[in-house]
Motif scaffolding. Structure first.
Motif, short mmCIF file in Angstrom:
data_model
loop_
_atom_site.label_atom_id
_atom_site.label_comp_id
_atom_site.label_asym_id
_atom_site.label_seq_id
_atom_site.Cartn_x
_atom_site.Cartn_y
_atom_site.Cartn_z
N LEU A 43 0.92 -1.23 0.09
CA LEU A 43 -0.10 -0.10 0.07
C LEU A 43 0.99 1.11 0.00
O LEU A 43 0.47 2.28 -0.67
CB LEU A 43 -0.81 0.00 1.12
N GLN A 114 -2.50 -1.17 -5.22
CA GLN A 114 -2.65 -1.18 -4.00
C GLN A 114 -4.29 -1.56 -3.80
O GLN A 114 -4.31 -2.44 -2.69
CB GLN A 114 -2.60 0.22 -3.27
N MET A 118 -5.12 -5.17 -1.52
CA MET A 118 -6.02 -4.90 -0.18
C MET A 118 -7.08 -5.87 -0.04
O MET A 118 -7.43 -6.56 0.95
CB MET A 118 -6.62 -3.62 -0.14
#
Length: 437
Positions: A43, A114, A118
């Protein structure tokens, strides 16, 4: 990417030692921490800090390998279909390349990398739940005991807990306990087979774009996506190789020699597939290259399915499964370092003719045939053993020693009681008799 694979494989040995010593739950918690840290690192990666992608992918790759190795023991609950379930788990792991293809497609729809990672992290929540609620703290044994899963109150023998503690403490052992098994020809030839096939598979993956360019294909992205789609075949292929290793399981009670024969059949299938993929890649034809892609996908799933079936055979002690698996995969990771000189040859001297590079890989495949020959020789000469029989003998010796200790303790207590009784009698004041007067 190749460096990530090498480091991941080398780290399997310390993780295997940790698995054997501290059990499944703690090892899976390490996996959960790694996937959380890897996703968090991903991230924070950006154009300013692109180097964060390397540790993130490394932690995610190590986490995935830990989940696979710890999930293999679930197959012990399925009895006659144990190797089939184990192969399906391996096929699911190898088909993970399809996830990369989906991430590539979502990237084209303006979904950031990212965000994709996730969602992958969220997918590990069921793995965490299964770790806490379903999997045992230590491991699921094989062969599965008849009373496995019963509560402790159902045990008729009040001394059973003492025997479990005695045997369990003995089975933790030391790292040096695996040296007699590593030094055997059966295990050494298995390491050669695994290392050479892993080297060939990684070399094929890294040079696939070069192969396509030699065929006159400039835009290789669509064909690389097709190669990723071929990995979807790992699931049905894993089921088929598992059925082959579990054949005759329902008709008769398999002994350890028959089980190794079935594993040998699967190893031979893997060797034939590897040889066929190397031969088809020699010819500069797009049709044959497509067949080679499919064969490489089949080669990967059969390689690891037969590897784990071989290492979970009763010829090797189950309490050292993590260490033995870690040694095999770590050595293969060290051998993978030699793919860098090969890549230098491909990009420099042999770049004009890939034929010589493919000949080198074909020779490596021929050398890896020492493993099926070794397994066949050990079966023929009766050198395949059942380590559970030795464990039962050790358990019987421990039980005799405990019972002997209990009897000696009881005898000591009886002597102590008798001695204390005699001392108490001597300590009592004597009563005067008439004759004493």
């Amino acid at each position: 990417m190749s460096l990530i694979v090498i480091i991941r494989n080398i780290l399997m040995f310390p993780l295997g030692v940790f698995l054997d010593r501290y059990g499944t739950s703690r090892t899976r918690l390490i996996s959960m921490c790694l996937i959380a840290l890897g996703s968090l690192t991903m991230l924070f990666s950006s154009n300013v800090h692109p180097w964060l992608i390397f540790p993130a992918l490394l932690m995610i790759g190590v986490s995935g390998m830990i989940v696979l190795i710890t999930d293999l023991q679930v197959a012990n609950l399925f009895g006659a279909r144990r190797l089939t379930v184990m192969s399906i788990l391996v096929g699911s792991s190898q088909s993970g390349g399809l996830v990369i293809l989906f991430m590539k497609l979502t990237r084209e729809t303006d979904v950031t990398l990212q965000t994709s990672f996730m969602f992958i992290s969220i997918g590990f929540v069921p793995v965490l739940i299964s770790t806490i609620a379903m999997l045992p703290r230590s491991r699921i044994p094989w062969p599965l005991p008849a009373n496995y899963g019963k509560s402790k109150g159902m045990e008729s023998d009040p001394k059973a807990w003492r025997r479990r503690i005695s045997v369990g403490a003995k089975r933790k052992g030391d790292i040096t306990d695996i040296l007699p098994f590593i030094r055997t020809k059966l295990f050494l030839f298995m390491i050669i087979w695994l290392s050479l096939l892993s080297f060939k598979s990684l070399a094929f993956d890294l040079n696939i774009d070069v192969h396509l360019e030699k065929l006159g294909i400039v835009e290789t992205e669509q064909y690389l996506s097709m190669f990723a789609m071929c990995m979807l075949l790992c699931l049905p292929l894993s089921f088929m190789i598992g059925i082959l290793m579990d054949c005759h399981s329902n008709r008769v009670q398999q002994n350890h020699v028959q089980q190794m024969r079935n594993i040998l059949n699967a190893i031979c299938v893997n060797y034939i597939i590897s040889l066929a993929s190397s031969v088809t890649s020699l010819f500069p034809s797009f049709g044959l290259q497509t067949i080679a892609y499919i064969l490489v996908a089949a080669e990967k799933v059969t390689l690891y399915a037969t590897l784990f079936a071989f290492l979970t055979h009763v010829h090797f002690p189950a309490e050292h499964f993590g260490k033995l698996t870690g040694v095999a995969i770590s050595v293969s990771g060290v051998v993978l370092v030699f793919q860098y000189p090969l890549r230098i040859l491909v990009n420099s001297g042999l770049s004009t003719n890939m034929f010589y590079t493919k000949i080198i890989l074909l020779v490596l495949i021929l050398i890896s045939g020492c493993h099926p020959v070794s397994v066949w020789y050990h079966i023929r000469t009766g050198q395949i053993h059942n380590q559970t029989e030795y464990n039962e003998n050790d358990k019987a010796v421990n039980m005799v020693m405990i019972d002997k200790g209990d009897s000696e303790e009881q005898a000591t207590n009886m002597n102590a009681v008798a001695t204390s009784g005699a001392e108490s009698d001597s300590a009592k004041p004597k009563c005067l008799q008439i004759t004493d007067l």
